[in-house]
Design a protein around this motif. Structure first.
Motif, short mmCIF file in Angstrom:
data_model
loop_
_atom_site.label_atom_id
_atom_site.label_comp_id
_atom_site.label_asym_id
_atom_site.label_seq_id
_atom_site.Cartn_x
_atom_site.Cartn_y
_atom_site.Cartn_z
N VAL A 1 3.34 -2.93 1.02
CA VAL A 1 2.79 -3.71 -0.10
C VAL A 1 3.89 -4.05 -1.11
O VAL A 1 4.05 -5.21 -1.51
N THR B 1 -0.11 -7.35 5.70
CA THR B 1 0.48 -7.79 4.45
C THR B 1 1.60 -8.79 4.75
O THR B 1 1.92 -9.05 5.91
N GLU B 2 2.19 -9.29 3.70
CA GLU B 2 3.31 -10.23 3.88
C GLU B 2 4.48 -9.56 4.60
O GLU B 2 5.24 -10.22 5.31
N ILE C 1 -5.45 -2.62 0.39
CA ILE C 1 -4.42 -2.14 1.32
C ILE C 1 -3.51 -1.17 0.57
O ILE C 1 -2.99 -1.50 -0.49
N ASP D 1 -0.09 1.35 0.25
CA ASP D 1 1.34 1.09 0.48
C ASP D 1 1.93 2.08 1.48
O ASP D 1 2.81 2.87 1.15
#
Length: 590
Positions: free
Chosen positions: A120, A516-517, A533, A535
């Motif tokens: 994240v 995630t990205e 989400i 981390d």
């Protein structure tokens, strides 16, 4: 003017019908009437219960009627899957491969050389020795996915790891063996790159002092810079820790000829064989000094899981040459099925749980969901007695189905860390599965399969969650592999397309809620359609979860079950046979 005593009476006397009723409730007569009424209601409820009372009905009669809960209106039923073209499955395997690439490239960009990516915040963390656990744990997945460039970069990093110098403190023995040592050995078996065997040998040598205890039981960890051996759980060893290093060390003993590798870890098998309980099970905690079991907690969950798993897998890995391991495994499975396996209160879902002092907790851990796949593996690879084969096959299907249902029945399609099965009025003493199997057999095996094996209709939708016979005790999804592992083995054994479709549903949920990205993260709660989400991207997500999904969808049989054995971190090791000289040295007899 009223006398004072009459004035007090007039002020305290009821002045309304509500006050008069309240005053009557406080009277002795009302107390008697209400008590009698409650007793009458209790007797009526007992004589004419609104729910079926299974404790007063012979078990053989239960299986002559539809399972309780069949009246629930369902949002959906699971139709048998139509035949999916091979090209579609190939495309799905490629999708999983792209997911791995996304996760690993995210790790490479922000955390390469560190242990894990924080997906994240796009940062790194060191939590497993500082050697780059995601790299080593991902090696076998890269090789199976034919990711040559990623593997080349990873191999260059592995060649530079100075195990004793780069260590960040105490090395946790269990996690280091299954992730690092297993990862190195599997990648060596798949690639033949000699540096991997060299590093594996160096790591195994470094860890040997962990066995320096009166009975040879492993300590929790070891710091090579100080020689400090970290105690485990107040000087106790966990069953999973002491019995989940044998695959890796025995394979390495075969490769290197170092007898100490075999002897150190096989002492634990001696200890377990000599102390296996009459019911076939072992306690979760052991005294590291005396080598005795010190509690009454029985489990195949977090504290014990791979200890049971490695009994069968050692037997298979070493060419079925260590017969005592199979005997221990069969006794243990019988104990698990007799003592730890139950049917849920309304839908007869088969689940596995812990007991303490003989009292079941009715808590299903996600970590326990490996067990269905283990049973299926045993049925596929071992010539079992027919009775055992039937029981193991039924339990494998029932347990794996239940674990999958804990995914399918959530809003997100992801599975919880723990599901708590309900104990209802009609089943104050939930049914032990083996009792129901015996009753079903005595009733003539009506229906062809015992209760708990075939899945009931799903209960979907947030409004229906109260009708399920479990609730989410720990609702987080931590990218764990155990359910997809069992689904993969069930597919390999049965070739029933339904298992692949179930796995595809889980993969889609991961893509939707965990991506995630920069990578993939864990989910704090699976109960909502829109999840947050966390981390964290554990290395086992790349080593296990994505690997099993990729193999599930691949048309090519990349890891034949009769030629490879997965360690508990999903690193495949090749089946080998002890040489005659090794059998003599180690005292191995058929």
């Amino acid at each position: 003017m009223l006398p004072l005593h009459r004035l007090a009476q007039s002020q305290s006397a009821p002045t309304s019908k509500y006050e008069k009723f309240a005053s009557w409730l406080r009277s002795r007569l009302a107390t008697r009437i209400l008590s009698v009424a409650l007793i009458v209601l209790f007797l009526l409820f007992w004589l004419f219960p609104p729910f079926p009372r299974y404790d007063s009905v012979p078990l053989s009669e239960i299986f002559k009627r539809p399972s309780a809960g069949a009246h629930y209106a369902q949002d959906s039923t699971e139709a048998p899957p139509s035949r999916v073209p091979a090209a579609v499955w190939h495309s799905r395997a490629q999708s999983v491969k792209e997911s791995f690439i996304h996760a690993y490239h995210g790790y490479e960009a922000a955390a390469f050389g560190w242990d894990e990516l924080l997906p994240v915040t796009n940062k790194s963390t060191t939590n497993f020795n500082g050697w780059g656990v995601t790299i080593v744990d991902s090696l076998s997945t890269m090789l199976l996915m034919d990711l040559k460039d990623e593997y080349t970069r990873a191999l260059a990093h592995v060649s530079k790891i100075a195990i004793k110098i780069m260590c960040t403190g105490t090395i946790p023995f269990f996690e280091t063996v299954i992730r690092y040592l297993g990862g190195l050995l599997s990648a060596y078996a798949l690639s033949g790159d000699a540096i991997l065997l060299t590093k594996a040998d160096e790591l195994a040598q470094t860890l040997l002092p962990v066995f320096d205890s009166p009975k040879g039981m492993p300590h929790f960890g070891y710091d090579p810079s100080t020689g400090f051996k970290a105690p485990s759980w107040a000087s106790h060893a966990l069953l999973a820790e002491m019995a989940s290093c044998q695959l890796e060390y025995k394979y390495l003993a075969h490769l290197t000829g170092r007898a100490e590798y075999f002897q150190k870890v096989d002492r634990m098998m001696d200890l377990m064989q000599n102390s296996q309980r009459a019911d076939g099970l072992w306690s979760t905690y052991w005294d590291i000094t005396s080598g005795t079991q010190v509690n009454t907690h029985l489990s195949i969950g977090a504290l014990a899981d791979s200890g049971y798993e490695y009994l069968l897998k050692q037997y298979l890995l070493t060419g079925k040459s260590e017969k005592r391991l199979l005997d221990m495994y069969l006794k243990a499975v019988r104990g698990v099925l007799e003592k730890l396996t139950f049917l849920s209160s309304t839908r007869d879902l088969l689940y596995i749980t812990d007991t303490k002092d003989g009292v079941p907790e009715h808590r299903l851990e996600h970590l326990s969901c490996f067990f269905g796949g283990l049973l299926a593996l045993g049925v596929e690879t071992v010539d079992l007695p027919q009775q055992d084969a039937d029981l193991h096959r039924w339990a494998a299907e029932g347990l794996t189905t239940t674990c999958w249902m804990t995914y399918a029945e959530t809003q997100s399609g992801l599975g919880p860390e723990e599901a708590q099965f309900k104990v209802t009025f009609d089943r104050l003493h939930p049914l032990k599965w083996m009792d129901t199997v015996r009753a079903w057999e005595n009733a003539g095996r009506e229906g062809g399969v015992p209760p708990g094996v075939k899945a009931p209709q799903l209960i979907l939708g947030e409004s229906r969650s109260g009708h399920r016979d479990y609730y989410l005790r720990s609702p987080g999804y931590y990218l764990r592999p155990e359910t997809v592992e069992s689904i993969y083995i069930m597919w390999k054994v049965t070739k029933d397309e339904i298992w692949r479709e179930r796995g595809w549903g889980i993969y889609r949920a991961i893509e939707k809620h965990c991506k995630t990205e920069f990578g993939y993260g864990t989910v704090p709660s699976v109960q909502y359609k829109r999840t947050g989400i966390a981390d964290s991207m554990p290395s086992y997500f790349l080593a296990e979860t994505l690997k099993y999904l990729y193999l599930l969808f691949s048309e090519e049989d990349r890891v034949p079950l009769d030629k490879w054995v997965f360690n508990t971190e999903a690193h495949p090791l090749p089946v080998f046979h002890w040489k005659n000289s090794e059998k003599a040295l180690y005292g191995i007899h058929q």
